[in-house]
Scaffold this active site. Structure first.
Site: not given
Length: 256
Positions: A198, A65, A162, A166, A151
């Protein structure tokens, strides 16, 4: 024989999150170019399958991890001197931004930004001492743009941490590239557009896939092999004069 400018024979790579999805494709690309690769992740099953199916003598799987300092220390010790670091492990947390908890926010920041930084701290000085190295931080087009929630019908884009992480990873990429410029170590960000994996299978309904394809100039999602050439370029001798860049592989998504 590999073309000399793209030959990674004798190079040692570490790919985080290398057991499945895009991470596995990146691992395959490095192996095909001649590198030996250590892959890590939190789930041993995908790691062991990838190592067995590619080449157990070339790919070493380590359960780790990368947000756990003890796991990181063990991983670095097991991987040994690394010439290529691909910081691919990452997650998104979906929730309306006013409701994001401090714990959930920190979890994403720790994995998507802090873990790449810590691995660079531990592995890049050795690259600099040896006068050659490649760091590729897997970011996203959403490290460059804000995105269009329309979208994602029925799903939306409630992934504030997120986006922030990023953008932060691209900022870190630029900072490290400037710091390491004279050393022979390059640092770049790879920014995928819309790729099935995934990690986002649950969000990619037929309706969402159709909307994303319609928002991409080439008219489709990416395939699981279409990041390979970009990664190989960024890790190869050929890219020695490319650093601090965000290489976008998105079928033109960010044009509109």
């Amino acid at each position: 024989m590999h073309p000399p400018d793209f030959d990674l024979t004798g190079r040692r790579a570490l790919v985080t999150g290398g057991g499945d999805g895009l991470g596995r494709q990146l691992t395959e690309a490095l192996v095909d170019a001649g590198a030996t690769v250590t892959i890590c992740g939190r789930r041993p099953g995908p790691l062991e399958r990838t190592a067995a199916e590619l080449d157990p003598g070339t790919v070493t799987a380590i359960r780790a991890d990368v947000t756990d300092p003890a796991d990181v220390d063990a991983l670095v010790a097991a991987a040994g001197p690394v010439d290529i670091l691909v910081n691919n492990a990452g997650l998104a947390h979906r929730a309306p931004w006013p409701e994001v908890t401090e714990q959930d926010w920190r979890q994403i920041m720790t994995l998507n930004v802090e873990a790449p930084f810590r691995l660079c701290q531990k592995l890049v000085p050795g690259m600099a001492d040896r006068g050659w190295g490649r760091v590729v931080n897997v970011a996203s087009v959403y490290g460059l743009v804000a995105g269009d929630a329309s979208r994602y019908p029925g799903v939306g884009l409630d992934i504030a941490s997120y986006f922030a992480s990023k953008h932060g990873l691209i900022g870190l990429t630029k900072f490290l590239a400037a710091q390491l410029g004279p050393t022979g170590v390059t640092v770049n960000a790879l920014c995928p557009g819309m790729f099935p994996s995934p990690a986002n299978d649950d969000a990619l309904s037929d309706e969402v896939s159709a909307a994303l394809s319609a928002g991409t100039p080439v008219g489709r999602l990416g395939t699981d092999r279409e990041l390979r050439s970009a990664l190989l370029f960024l890790t190869a001798p050929a890219s020695s004069f490319v650093t601090g860049q965000s290489v976008v592989v998105d079928g033109g998504w960010t044009l509109w």
